[in-house]
Design an enzyme around this catalytic site. Structure first.
Site, PDB file in Angstrom:
ATOM      1  N   GLY A   5      10.836   6.671  -6.362  1.00 34.94           N
ATOM      2  CA  GLY A   5      10.378   8.031  -6.134  1.00 34.94           C
ATOM      3  C   GLY A   5       9.676   8.246  -4.805  1.00 34.94           C
ATOM      4  O   GLY A   5       9.409   7.286  -4.065  1.00 34.94           O
ATOM      5  N   TYR A  46      -6.283   6.745   4.066  1.00 35.16           N
ATOM      6  CA  TYR A  46      -6.430   5.732   3.017  1.00 35.16           C
ATOM      7  C   TYR A  46      -5.742   4.435   3.410  1.00 35.16           C
ATOM      8  O   TYR A  46      -6.333   3.347   3.374  1.00 35.16           O
ATOM      9  CB  TYR A  46      -5.879   6.211   1.667  1.00 35.16           C
ATOM     10  N   ASP A 104      -9.169   6.709  -2.525  1.00 36.33           N
ATOM     11  CA  ASP A 104      -7.969   7.113  -3.258  1.00 36.33           C
ATOM     12  C   ASP A 104      -8.418   7.787  -4.549  1.00 36.33           C
ATOM     13  O   ASP A 104      -9.600   8.040  -4.746  1.00 36.33           O
ATOM     14  CB  ASP A 104      -7.077   5.895  -3.538  1.00 36.33           C
ATOM     15  N   GLU A 164       0.819  -1.213   0.000  1.00 43.31           N
ATOM     16  CA  GLU A 164       0.000   0.000   0.000  1.00 43.31           C
ATOM     17  C   GLU A 164       0.854   1.265   0.000  1.00 43.31           C
ATOM     18  O   GLU A 164       0.522   2.250  -0.654  1.00 43.31           O
ATOM     19  CB  GLU A 164      -0.949   0.000   1.202  1.00 43.31           C
TER      20      GLU A 164
END
Length: 404
Positions: free
Chosen positions: A107, A146, A164, A63
């Site tokens: 990233g 979330y 999301d 996640e």
DNA sequence: GATCCGTGGCG
DNA sequence: TCGCCAAGGAT
């Protein structure tokens, strides 16, 4: 009152909202959509490695990696990461540099630092076992609303919602909800609807089905409504312009940052890498060439090296909120600069280090334009550089470079 | 609430 | 070619 809202054409907006052919109440509509989503998901869901486990730790890792990142991108990182850090304890006790090394290229590196801190939190506060309680999950560094809902519903079968970008898009279309989802009122409405969807014995599957629908059929542009299991209950589809939703505000242009990258190499073709400067938190904990922000004074020793360097080109690196224009210079050095933390690194050692893409971009440009590339670049760097040279300019995606 | 944080794929 | 945007969270 300056908020931009895409008002629907009143004539269009008044179009009948599909269904109630036999006058079923809204609760039946919810049940009908949920059943259709589940049936479709059970058949068409994509295979993903984190769907083959119920290990809450593995699901947590997935996640976090999936935040703002596509499934196909995450898969190899996920497999490598879990193979190296098999448990909360293993991750908690690892060095941050090793965690960042496995995250290199993915990233949003703060996610990795927070996940590492989160593992230490879970080890200390919960004996290494992820808590089920959504509030306890929320208290973990890097876990927001979330992610807490995703772990609770997917790993622990609790009736918790997720919201999301995918779910946001699906829900605004299903109910033709106007207003920017970033605004609080709209956001609260969407969370409320998401909660109604998740109030079900298969909450985790429903949450995943909503996200999967948004990722595959209910896409931002040109959604494939004809294939959608919820098309007959979708009000945006009934209106005829599903891609009008959600009504997001236009994004601001990225600022431009001007930098100089000083690529220092020794006689063994090693390149100096060190921590980013203090004004560059974005790659904190990772390794970059010497980077100087335009307009900021350099130390005397760096100024000396700078004078001895020569310009070999420039690269542009585009990020979410900034565009880095980087002048690349190179200089040969027999020893590392004084008073500078860092070291000379062999090119074939980069893969085991915490290296952001910008480092590879700068080194590739330096290797390509160096007068003696054989001494300053690895075979792979030369290959990348030459393939880019053949194309004439831009590497993939967000980075371009040119000679001076 | 606004801003910041990476990278890659795609139309 | 280039803008869009993706299983968000922290500050």
């Amino acid at each position: 009152m300056s908020k931009r809202r895409n008002k629907l054409d009143p004539a269009v907006a008044r179009a009948p909202a599909t269904q109630p052919t036999k006058g079923p109440p809204e609760t039946n509509r919810l049940d009908r959509i949920r059943d259709a989503l589940l049936a479709h998901f059970d058949v068409h869901q994509r295979a993903m490695p984190w769907r083959q486990t119920r290990d809450p730790y593995a699901i947590w890792v997935s996640e976090v990696m999936l935040q703002q990142t596509r499934v196909e991108t995450v898969i190899p990182y996920y497999l490598r990461f879990l193979s190296r850090f098999e448990s909360v304890r293993a991750l908690a006790e690892a060095d941050e540099a090793d965690v960042l090394a496995l995250w290199s290229g993915l990233g949003y590196y703060r996610r990795a630092r927070m996940l590492h801190q989160g593992a230490q939190h879970v080890l200390k506060e919960h004996r290494g076992e992820l808590p089920k309680d959504p509030d306890a999950l929320l208290a973990i560094p890097g876990v927001g609303r979330y992610t807490a809902g995703a772990i609770a519903s997917i790993a622990f079968d609790l009736r918790e919602p997720v919201l999301d970008g995918n779910v946001e898009r699906v829900l605004t279309r299903l109910d033709a909800i106007h207003g920017d989802p970033q605004e609080k009122d709209t956001r609260n409405t969407l969370w409320s609807i998401a909660r109604s969807f998740s109030d079900h014995s298969r909450a985790g599957t429903i949450n995943q089905a909503l996200m999967e629908l948004g990722a595959t059929l209910c896409t931002p542009t040109s959604p494939q409504c004809l294939l959608c299991p919820a098309r007959t209950d979708c009000r945006a589809n009934a209106i005829g312009e599903p891609s009008r939703f959600p009504e997001k505000a236009p994004k601001k242009a990225p600022r431009v940052e001007r930098w100089t990258a000083l690529v220092l190499h020794d006689r063994d073709a090693k390149v100096w890498l060190g921590p980013p400067p203090a004004n560059l938190d974005r790659w904190k904990g990772m390794l970059v060439p010497l980077l100087l922000r335009e307009g900021e004074a350099e130390t005397p020793s760096v100024a000396g090296v700078l004078r001895a360097s020569r310009p070999i080109g420039s690269v542009t690196h585009v990020l979410t909120h900034a565009r880095m224009e980087i002048s690349v210079r190179i200089a040969a050095l027999s020893e590392p600069p004084d008073a500078l933390e860092g070291a000379f690194v062999a090119a074939d050692a980069l893969d085991s280090l915490a290296i952001p893409k910008v480092t590879r971009v700068i080194l590739a440009a330096a290797a390509q334009r160096s007068s003696s590339p054989d001494k300053t670049a690895s075979a792979s760097a030369r290959k990348n550089a030459s393939s880019r040279a053949r194309k004439g300019r831009a590497t993939k995606g967000s980075t371009t470079s040119k000679r001076t």
